[in-house]
Write an enzyme that holds these catalytic residues in place. Structure first.
Site, PDB file in Angstrom:
ATOM      1  N   LYS A 199      -6.965  -5.349 -12.234  1.00  0.00           N
ATOM      2  CA  LYS A 199      -6.211  -4.754 -11.121  1.00  0.00           C
ATOM      3  C   LYS A 199      -4.731  -4.833 -11.451  1.00  0.00           C
ATOM      4  O   LYS A 199      -4.182  -5.917 -11.625  1.00  0.00           O
ATOM      5  CB  LYS A 199      -6.517  -5.489  -9.818  1.00  0.00           C
ATOM      6  CG  LYS A 199      -5.688  -4.957  -8.659  1.00  0.00           C
ATOM      7  CD  LYS A 199      -6.142  -5.510  -7.335  1.00  0.00           C
ATOM      8  CE  LYS A 199      -5.227  -5.021  -6.219  1.00  0.00           C
ATOM      9  NZ  LYS A 199      -5.640  -5.508  -4.910  1.00  0.00           N
ATOM     10  N   ARG A 209      -0.497   0.356   2.331  1.00  0.00           N
ATOM     11  CA  ARG A 209       0.285  -0.522   3.214  1.00  0.00           C
ATOM     12  C   ARG A 209       0.243   0.005   4.643  1.00  0.00           C
ATOM     13  O   ARG A 209       0.062  -0.744   5.603  1.00  0.00           O
ATOM     14  CB  ARG A 209       1.762  -0.583   2.780  1.00  0.00           C
ATOM     15  CG  ARG A 209       2.043  -1.089   1.392  1.00  0.00           C
ATOM     16  CD  ARG A 209       1.986  -2.602   1.343  1.00  0.00           C
ATOM     17  NE  ARG A 209       0.911  -2.985   0.453  1.00  0.00           N
ATOM     18  CZ  ARG A 209       0.954  -2.855  -0.867  1.00  0.00           C
ATOM     19  NH1 ARG A 209       2.045  -2.428  -1.482  1.00  0.00           N
ATOM     20  NH2 ARG A 209      -0.078  -3.183  -1.607  1.00  0.00           N
ATOM     21  N   ARG A 220       3.914  -7.709  -6.226  1.00  0.00           N
ATOM     22  CA  ARG A 220       2.702  -8.423  -6.641  1.00  0.00           C
ATOM     23  C   ARG A 220       2.692  -8.722  -8.129  1.00  0.00           C
ATOM     24  O   ARG A 220       1.636  -9.007  -8.690  1.00  0.00           O
ATOM     25  CB  ARG A 220       1.490  -7.537  -6.309  1.00  0.00           C
ATOM     26  CG  ARG A 220       1.404  -7.131  -4.852  1.00  0.00           C
ATOM     27  CD  ARG A 220       0.211  -7.821  -4.242  1.00  0.00           C
ATOM     28  NE  ARG A 220       0.190  -7.703  -2.796  1.00  0.00           N
ATOM     29  CZ  ARG A 220      -0.429  -6.755  -2.127  1.00  0.00           C
ATOM     30  NH1 ARG A 220      -1.090  -5.818  -2.768  1.00  0.00           N
ATOM     31  NH2 ARG A 220      -0.421  -6.749  -0.820  1.00  0.00           N
ATOM     32  N   GLU A 236      -9.736 -10.498 -18.819  1.00  0.00           N
ATOM     33  CA  GLU A 236     -10.146 -10.602 -17.416  1.00  0.00           C
ATOM     34  C   GLU A 236     -11.651 -10.342 -17.279  1.00  0.00           C
ATOM     35  O   GLU A 236     -12.335 -10.980 -16.484  1.00  0.00           O
ATOM     36  CB  GLU A 236      -9.363  -9.614 -16.549  1.00  0.00           C
ATOM     37  CG  GLU A 236      -7.870  -9.926 -16.400  1.00  0.00           C
ATOM     38  CD  GLU A 236      -7.584 -11.068 -15.429  1.00  0.00           C
ATOM     39  OE1 GLU A 236      -8.544 -11.660 -14.887  1.00  0.00           O
ATOM     40  OE2 GLU A 236      -6.397 -11.381 -15.204  1.00  0.00           O
ATOM     41  N   LYS A 251      -8.775  -0.787 -11.533  1.00  0.00           N
ATOM     42  CA  LYS A 251      -8.032  -0.213 -10.417  1.00  0.00           C
ATOM     43  C   LYS A 251      -6.533  -0.294 -10.667  1.00  0.00           C
ATOM     44  O   LYS A 251      -6.075  -1.335 -11.125  1.00  0.00           O
ATOM     45  CB  LYS A 251      -8.406  -1.014  -9.174  1.00  0.00           C
ATOM     46  CG  LYS A 251      -7.605  -0.758  -7.954  1.00  0.00           C
ATOM     47  CD  LYS A 251      -8.063  -1.675  -6.882  1.00  0.00           C
ATOM     48  CE  LYS A 251      -7.123  -1.462  -5.723  1.00  0.00           C
ATOM     49  NZ  LYS A 251      -7.186  -2.480  -4.754  1.00  0.00           N
ATOM     50  N   SER A 277      -5.315   4.742  -2.782  1.00  0.00           N
ATOM     51  CA  SER A 277      -4.614   5.503  -1.747  1.00  0.00           C
ATOM     52  C   SER A 277      -3.560   6.459  -2.307  1.00  0.00           C
ATOM     53  O   SER A 277      -3.461   7.606  -1.867  1.00  0.00           O
ATOM     54  CB  SER A 277      -3.972   4.529  -0.757  1.00  0.00           C
ATOM     55  OG  SER A 277      -3.098   3.630  -1.419  1.00  0.00           O
ATOM     56  N   TYR A 316     -11.756   7.809  -1.338  1.00  0.00           N
ATOM     57  CA  TYR A 316     -11.682   8.201   0.068  1.00  0.00           C
ATOM     58  C   TYR A 316     -12.368   9.548   0.295  1.00  0.00           C
ATOM     59  O   TYR A 316     -12.554   9.962   1.426  1.00  0.00           O
ATOM     60  CB  TYR A 316     -10.211   8.219   0.526  1.00  0.00           C
ATOM     61  CG  TYR A 316      -9.610   6.826   0.431  1.00  0.00           C
ATOM     62  CD1 TYR A 316      -9.840   5.891   1.421  1.00  0.00           C
ATOM     63  CD2 TYR A 316      -8.880   6.430  -0.693  1.00  0.00           C
ATOM     64  CE1 TYR A 316      -9.345   4.594   1.315  1.00  0.00           C
ATOM     65  CE2 TYR A 316      -8.369   5.147  -0.810  1.00  0.00           C
ATOM     66  CZ  TYR A 316      -8.613   4.233   0.200  1.00  0.00           C
ATOM     67  OH  TYR A 316      -8.130   2.954   0.088  1.00  0.00           O
TER      68      TYR A 316
END
Ligand code: PBG
Length: 330
Positions: A199, A209, A220, A236, A251, A277, A316
């Site tokens: 990620k 958000r 982040r 990872e 992602k 998003s 989505y």
């Protein structure tokens, strides 16, 4: 002179031959629909940066989830949007059995049983007052190990509420192992872990958000991956597999198709990718301006993610695209 003999264009001449030789396709079962459920609203609330996506009331969530399952989606990934008054520095509403996400999970499981795979976002950012994915130490840094203790509480509460699968998305080191131990100790051996393995810190999360009503303070970059790096995702992957991940994820999707291809080539477990998003917003905004053909762009984006190696795509557009596939209008 009959040259060239070799003409790749022959296999592109008709829709039927193109369909015959297509290397990948998309099936409804491979699509997972992310959904948002919010407290304190009495009608679904549009998310302006994601036209067509809403924050659901508990009732509209149930109706929309049933519709998505009718269209044949493979699963639902649920996010909770708590009242601001319920947020605190720890994100404690996330492990409250009556918190918005856990109530939403319970409602979906009651309605849908095992007809689909009900997934829960296991991350604190929707629930913390500062918007970080974990708790902060005295210096304001995200405290990895203190966060793991909260993830364990949150994950068990989600499994108790009926989630079939947890999606730990906070990028804390050790999160998969801690969740596996906590679930097993609570008798949830059959609840699986859909690990957000690779990620990346990304501006493409921007619209999310608004979707979860979070105003992140800072960024982040100390816990999500740097977009300059590719190899590190394999590290990872090794860690998440060793800790017990059942499915792994990359992602965002479209900016990281190389990483997705690497992970897909190396992974012995199914691989997912999340079309996030900002990816949704980009295509939607360009289409609204008349600059691109929306449906064709959606199809191409989903195919490219499958081609790069994803078995499962979180998008989505999951219900809409599943509907096209079901009705033969893909
Ligand atoms: C963390 C989480 C996020 C997304 C999935 N799980 C947000 C983030 O990491 O900033 C991203 C989803 C999207 O942008 O569509 N709770």
């Amino acid at each position: 002179m009959t040259f060239p003999h070799v003409r790749p264009r022959r296999l592109r001449t008709t829709p039927a031959v193109r369909r015959l030789v297509a290397e990948v396709s998309v099936e409804p079962r491979q699509l997972v629909l992310p959904m948002f459920v919010r407290d304190g609203i009495d009608a679904p609330l549009p998310i302006s940066s994601m036209p067509g996506v809403v924050q659901h009331t508990p009732d509209s969530l149930r109706a929309a989830a049933e519709e998505a399952v009718r269209e044949g989606v493979g699963g639902i990934m649920l996010f909770g949007v708590p009242d601001d008054a319920d947020k605190d520095a720890e994100g404690s509403a996330s492990w409250n059995p009556d918190g918005v996400l856990n109530r939403g999970l319970r409602a979906l499981r009651d309605d849908l049983g095992d007809a689909t795979v009900i997934m829960a976002d296991t991350c604190l950012d929707e629930f913390t007052s500062h918007g970080h994915c974990g708790v902060l130490d005295g210096a304001g840094r995200v405290d990895n190990d203190a966060t793991l203790e909260r993830y364990a509480l949150m994950g068990v509460a989600q499994a108790d509420a009926g989630a079939h699968m947890l999606g730990p998305s906070g990028m804390m080191d050790g999160q998969i192992g801690v969740l596996r131990s906590a679930l097993d100790a609570a008798g949830h051996q059959d609840v699986s872990l859909f690990a957000y393995t690779a990620k990346y810190a990304s501006p493409f999360y921007g619209p999310f958000r608004e979707a979860v009503g979070s105003s992140l303070q800072g960024d982040r970059r100390t816990y999500q991956q740097d977009s300059a790096n590719r190899r590190e995702s394999l590290r990872e992957l090794e860690l998440d597999l060793a800790e017990g991940a059942d499915i792994v994820m990359v992602k965002p999707a479209m900016s990281y198709l190389d990483v997705l291809a690497d992970v897909a080539a190396a992974s012995p477990v199914p691989v997912g990718a999340y079309q996030i998003s900002g990816e949704y917003a980009m295509i939607t905004a360009a289409a609204q301006n008349g600059w691109i053909d929306r449906d064709a762009a959606i199809r191409e984006s989903l195919l490219s993610i499958r081609r790069a190696g994803a078995d499962i795509v979180l998008t989505y557009w999951a219900a809409e695209a599943a509907g096209w596939l079901k009705r033969g209008t893909w």
